[in-house]
Design a protein around this motif. Structure first.
Motif, PDB file in Angstrom:
ATOM      1  N   MET A 106       0.845  -1.188   0.000  1.00 21.22           N
ATOM      2  CA  MET A 106       0.000   0.000   0.000  1.00 21.22           C
ATOM      3  C   MET A 106       0.886   1.245   0.000  1.00 21.22           C
ATOM      4  N   ARG A 107       0.630   2.149  -0.915  1.00 23.49           N
ATOM      5  CA  ARG A 107       1.384   3.400  -1.014  1.00 23.49           C
ATOM      6  C   ARG A 107       0.741   4.472  -0.136  1.00 23.49           C
ATOM      7  N   THR A 108       1.539   5.434   0.259  1.00 23.27           N
ATOM      8  CA  THR A 108       1.013   6.575   1.007  1.00 23.27           C
ATOM      9  C   THR A 108       1.552   7.863   0.390  1.00 23.27           C
ATOM     10  N   THR A 109       0.891   8.949   0.685  1.00 22.96           N
ATOM     11  CA  THR A 109       1.354  10.277   0.302  1.00 22.96           C
ATOM     12  C   THR A 109       0.940  11.236   1.403  1.00 22.96           C
ATOM     13  N   LYS A 110       1.599  12.339   1.489  1.00 28.45           N
ATOM     14  CA  LYS A 110       1.271  13.312   2.531  1.00 28.45           C
ATOM     15  C   LYS A 110       0.165  14.240   2.057  1.00 28.45           C
ATOM     16  N   MET A 111      -0.729  14.553   2.985  1.00 22.56           N
ATOM     17  CA  MET A 111      -1.796  15.505   2.700  1.00 22.56           C
ATOM     18  C   MET A 111      -1.743  16.607   3.752  1.00 22.56           C
ATOM     19  N   VAL A 112      -2.175  17.780   3.357  1.00 26.06           N
ATOM     20  CA  VAL A 112      -2.301  18.919   4.257  1.00 26.06           C
ATOM     21  C   VAL A 112      -3.786  19.205   4.347  1.00 26.06           C
ATOM     22  N   TYR A 113      -4.315  19.341   5.570  1.00 27.87           N
ATOM     23  CA  TYR A 113      -5.757  19.536   5.701  1.00 27.87           C
ATOM     24  C   TYR A 113      -6.066  20.379   6.924  1.00 27.87           C
ATOM     25  N   TRP A 114      -7.252  20.983   6.913  1.00 29.01           N
ATOM     26  CA  TRP A 114      -7.734  21.787   8.029  1.00 29.01           C
ATOM     27  C   TRP A 114      -9.241  21.909   7.938  1.00 29.01           C
ATOM     28  N   GLN A 115      -9.838  22.213   9.073  1.00 26.91           N
ATOM     29  CA  GLN A 115     -11.289  22.419   9.107  1.00 26.91           C
ATOM     30  C   GLN A 115     -11.563  23.908   9.112  1.00 26.91           C
ATOM     31  N   GLU A 116     -12.473  24.314   8.267  1.00 23.18           N
ATOM     32  CA  GLU A 116     -12.871  25.712   8.171  1.00 23.18           C
ATOM     33  C   GLU A 116     -14.396  25.754   8.207  1.00 23.18           C
ATOM     34  N   ASP A 117     -14.916  26.304   9.281  1.00 21.45           N
ATOM     35  CA  ASP A 117     -16.358  26.309   9.517  1.00 21.45           C
ATOM     36  C   ASP A 117     -16.872  24.869   9.482  1.00 21.45           C
ATOM     37  N   GLU A 118     -17.781  24.574   8.576  1.00 20.38           N
ATOM     38  CA  GLU A 118     -18.405  23.245   8.526  1.00 20.38           C
ATOM     39  C   GLU A 118     -17.771  22.291   7.523  1.00 20.38           C
ATOM     40  N   CYS A 119     -16.693  22.699   6.842  1.00 15.75           N
ATOM     41  CA  CYS A 119     -16.109  21.795   5.849  1.00 15.75           C
ATOM     42  C   CYS A 119     -14.621  21.592   6.114  1.00 15.75           C
ATOM     43  N   TRP A 120     -14.094  20.544   5.513  1.00 14.06           N
ATOM     44  CA  TRP A 120     -12.685  20.211   5.592  1.00 14.06           C
ATOM     45  C   TRP A 120     -12.036  20.541   4.254  1.00 14.06           C
ATOM     46  N   LEU A 121     -10.904  21.213   4.277  1.00 13.24           N
ATOM     47  CA  LEU A 121     -10.163  21.584   3.085  1.00 13.24           C
ATOM     48  C   LEU A 121      -8.815  20.897   3.106  1.00 13.24           C
ATOM     49  N   GLY A 122      -8.275  20.617   1.929  1.00 17.61           N
ATOM     50  CA  GLY A 122      -6.966  19.995   1.902  1.00 17.61           C
ATOM     51  C   GLY A 122      -6.401  19.866   0.503  1.00 17.61           C
ATOM     52  N   TYR A 123      -5.111  19.490   0.494  1.00 19.18           N
ATOM     53  CA  TYR A 123      -4.416  19.244  -0.768  1.00 19.18           C
ATOM     54  C   TYR A 123      -3.327  18.214  -0.526  1.00 19.18           C
ATOM     55  N   LEU A 124      -2.819  17.666  -1.599  1.00 18.14           N
ATOM     56  CA  LEU A 124      -1.728  16.706  -1.536  1.00 18.14           C
ATOM     57  C   LEU A 124      -0.415  17.480  -1.527  1.00 18.14           C
ATOM     58  N   GLU A 125       0.491  17.134  -0.634  1.00 14.58           N
ATOM     59  CA  GLU A 125       1.744  17.876  -0.508  1.00 14.58           C
ATOM     60  C   GLU A 125       2.504  17.959  -1.833  1.00 14.58           C
ATOM     61  N   GLU A 126       2.442  16.911  -2.634  1.00 12.34           N
ATOM     62  CA  GLU A 126       3.128  16.888  -3.930  1.00 12.34           C
ATOM     63  C   GLU A 126       2.477  17.822  -4.951  1.00 12.34           C
ATOM     64  N   PHE A 127       1.202  18.150  -4.757  1.00  7.71           N
ATOM     65  CA  PHE A 127       0.442  18.964  -5.704  1.00  7.71           C
ATOM     66  C   PHE A 127      -0.260  20.106  -4.954  1.00  7.71           C
ATOM     67  N   PRO A 128       0.473  21.075  -4.409  1.00  4.47           N
ATOM     68  CA  PRO A 128      -0.147  22.085  -3.547  1.00  4.47           C
ATOM     69  C   PRO A 128      -1.087  23.054  -4.266  1.00  4.47           C
ATOM     70  N   ASP A 129      -1.069  23.075  -5.573  1.00  9.19           N
ATOM     71  CA  ASP A 129      -1.953  23.984  -6.313  1.00  9.19           C
ATOM     72  C   ASP A 129      -3.363  23.445  -6.484  1.00  9.19           C
ATOM     73  N   TYR A 130      -3.593  22.194  -6.114  1.00 10.34           N
ATOM     74  CA  TYR A 130      -4.872  21.538  -6.382  1.00 10.34           C
ATOM     75  C   TYR A 130      -5.567  21.185  -5.062  1.00 10.34           C
TER      76      TYR A 130
END
Length: 63
Positions: free
Chosen positions: A1-25
């Motif tokens: 099983m492969r893994t990748t790093k994600m960056v995420y946070w909760q803002e109000d009622e939703c969760w936002l995030g992106y993949l560390e390798e692709f920070p523009d998306y």
């Protein structure tokens, strides 16, 4: 099983995030689990080779 790093946070009622390798998306989800599923789909799209001009982040070794 492969893994990748994600960056995420909760803002109000939703969760936002992106993949560390692709920070523009960014993506979002109603729950952390929903966000993780969207990030998996995003990773599949970005690494499929079907999308032109995908920007990456990588390490560069310097002498």
């Amino acid at each position: 099983m492969r893994t990748t790093k994600m960056v995420y946070w909760q803002e109000d009622e939703c969760w936002l995030g992106y993949l560390e390798e692709f920070p523009d998306y960014w993506t979002q989800g109603e729950t952390l689990e929903d966000l993780e599923e969207h990030l998996r789909d995003l990773h599949a799209d970005l690494t499929s080779g079907d999308l032109p001009g995908v920007r990456h982040v990588a390490d560069l070794t310097l002498a």
